[in-house]
Design a protein around this motif. Structure first.
Motif, short mmCIF file in Angstrom:
data_model
loop_
_atom_site.label_atom_id
_atom_site.label_comp_id
_atom_site.label_asym_id
_atom_site.label_seq_id
_atom_site.Cartn_x
_atom_site.Cartn_y
_atom_site.Cartn_z
N LEU A 198 28.48 37.99 41.87
CA LEU A 198 29.91 38.15 41.60
C LEU A 198 30.51 36.83 41.11
CD1 LEU A 198 31.94 40.40 41.65
CD2 LEU A 198 32.53 39.82 43.99
N GLN A 199 30.05 35.71 41.64
CA GLN A 199 30.54 34.42 41.16
C GLN A 199 30.18 34.21 39.69
OE1 GLN A 199 30.25 30.95 43.99
NE2 GLN A 199 29.07 32.41 45.22
N GLU A 200 29.03 34.70 39.28
CA GLU A 200 28.64 34.63 37.87
C GLU A 200 29.54 35.52 37.02
OE1 GLU A 200 26.43 32.75 36.11
OE2 GLU A 200 26.39 31.61 37.99
N TYR A 240 37.43 48.69 43.84
CA TYR A 240 36.42 49.32 42.99
C TYR A 240 36.73 49.07 41.52
CZ TYR A 240 35.49 52.09 47.25
OH TYR A 240 35.21 52.51 48.51
N ASP A 241 38.03 49.16 41.17
CA ASP A 241 38.46 48.90 39.78
C ASP A 241 37.99 47.53 39.32
OD1 ASP A 241 39.77 51.31 39.41
OD2 ASP A 241 41.76 50.53 39.85
N ILE A 242 38.30 46.52 40.13
CA ILE A 242 37.98 45.14 39.76
C ILE A 242 36.47 44.95 39.64
CG2 ILE A 242 38.10 42.73 40.51
CD1 ILE A 242 40.80 43.51 41.87
N GLN A 243 35.73 45.47 40.60
CA GLN A 243 34.28 45.32 40.56
C GLN A 243 33.67 46.02 39.35
OE1 GLN A 243 32.26 45.45 44.67
NE2 GLN A 243 34.28 46.32 45.08
N PHE A 244 34.17 47.21 39.05
CA PHE A 244 33.63 47.92 37.89
C PHE A 244 33.96 47.17 36.60
CE2 PHE A 244 34.06 50.78 34.27
CZ PHE A 244 32.79 51.34 34.24
N TYR A 245 35.19 46.67 36.51
CA TYR A 245 35.57 45.93 35.30
C TYR A 245 34.65 44.72 35.10
CZ TYR A 245 37.90 42.79 32.14
OH TYR A 245 38.16 41.92 31.09
N LEU A 246 34.47 43.93 36.14
CA LEU A 246 33.60 42.75 36.04
C LEU A 246 32.16 43.14 35.72
CD1 LEU A 246 35.00 40.75 39.09
CD2 LEU A 246 35.30 40.18 36.66
N LEU A 247 31.71 44.22 36.30
CA LEU A 247 30.35 44.69 36.04
C LEU A 247 30.21 45.14 34.60
CD1 LEU A 247 27.58 45.37 37.25
CD2 LEU A 247 28.51 47.57 37.96
N VAL A 267 29.72 43.17 46.54
CA VAL A 267 30.44 42.95 47.80
C VAL A 267 29.81 43.73 48.95
CG1 VAL A 267 32.64 43.30 49.02
CG2 VAL A 267 32.64 42.45 46.66
N ALA A 268 29.45 44.98 48.71
CA ALA A 268 28.98 45.84 49.79
C ALA A 268 27.77 45.27 50.52
CB ALA A 268 28.64 47.23 49.24
#
Length: 322
Positions: A198-200, A240-247, A267-268
């Motif tokens: 996630l930091q990347e 979930y929105d933020i994680q999907f966007y970054l992914l 995160v999970a």
């Protein structure tokens, strides 16, 4: 003279007959014929102490739902917890041969076929309590063990037999550290590290400070719930929105299966301090809703991503956390 099973043990206040327990766990008292047929179906002779308790009250939720351990489990450093004891039968969801009973956990979840799974745990399938016949054989007196699916089905010894297990259950009040746990979790959001991956991902789009946004979002979410967990609520959906966007801007997500694979390490099941330490399928329900509403669509050249309109809406919504 042989000592009676559960001699001098008070069973009158052992069970919590709440509506859920009565609906999903509690069966009628089992006949000898039913007991024999269940044993034949499972392939193990049930212990006399378990049968006696089930003839008195066939399955349900105990008032004391924790058991001390001498080593760490996935639930806690010094104990495990149960949500119910499976009864002898087939009609209730959480009976031994019910739709989500012992054999289901072996067939569908990959649990070891070395015994009978008798107790569910709060993780909804990620750990279980089992009568373990590994040492005694299928007709012997089984030990009671905790089996952790998340830790490659690791077994943790709990009790020499079922009666000892029942006698050893204690109230959750003994382990109530929720107030200090909340303080520690909120402190982690201030200085703890996100997962390496996630930091990347944070480096790919610096238009917003996603590190700070997630810390503040998680702080608000956790303060409201009293613990850190992502479920089906509005703030979890934002996460979930933020994680999907970054992914989606770091990897080409082709389909639901790939998203399911790539989601946990962020995160999970992250490898640093900021992690929920587990997950359920709420994030997949969120994904399905986004596909149906067409807020997630397939890019002309590449994988799935938010539409431009939804991205703008999302950025406007999360900017307050920056």
């Amino acid at each position: 003279m042989e000592q009676k099973i559960f001699h001098d043990f008070g069973l009158s206040d052992f069970w919590d007959d709440n509506d859920y327990s009565l609906k999903e766990y509690v069966e009628d008292s089992p006949s000898d014929e039913l007991i024999y047929s269940i044993e034949q179906e499972l392939g193990f002779k049930l212990p006399a102490s378990y049968i006696e308790l089930m003839k008195i009250h066939n399955g349900g939720t105990p008032n004391n739902c924790c058991f001390p351990t001498s080593e760490r489990t996935s639930w806690a450093e010094d104990h495990c917890a149960i949500t119910g004891i499976m009864g002898i039968g087939r009609t209730k969801t959480y009976s031994l041969c019910g739709s989500l009973g012992s054999q289901f956990m072996i067939d569908e979840w990959g649990y070891p076929n070395t015994g009978v799974f008798i107790c569910n745990c709060p993780s909804a399938g990620h750990d279980m309590i089992m009568l373990d016949y590994s040492k005694c054989g299928k007709d012997g007196e089984p030990e009671v063990v905790h089996v952790d699916q998340e830790w490659d089905y690791k077994k943790t010894f709990l009790a020499k037999d079922f009666e000892s297990f029942i006698r050893g259950l204690v109230s959750s009040d003994v382990y109530d550290t929720s107030e200090q746990d909340l303080i520690n979790t909120l402190d982690t959001f201030k200085t703890g590290q996100f997962s390496d991956i996630l930091q990347e991902y944070f480096k790919k789009d610096t238009s917003l400070n996603f590190d700070r946004i997630l810390r503040n979002l998680f702080t608000e979410l956790t303060t409201g719930k009293g613990y850190f967990g992502l479920h089906a609520d509005e703030l979890s959906h934002l996460a979930y929105d933020i994680q999907f966007y970054l992914l989606s801007i770091n990897k080409s997500i082709k389909n639901r299966e790939q998203f399911q694979k790539e989601y946990p390490p962020m995160v999970a099941m992250g490898n640093n301090e900021i992690t929920t330490g587990g997950y359920a399928d709420f994030f997949l329900d969120w994904f399905d809703q986004k596909i149906i509403s067409k807020q997630i669509t397939k890019k002309l050249f590449g994988g799935l991503s938010f539409t431009d309109g939804y991205k703008q809406q999302l950025f406007k919504q999360i900017k307050k956390y920056e």
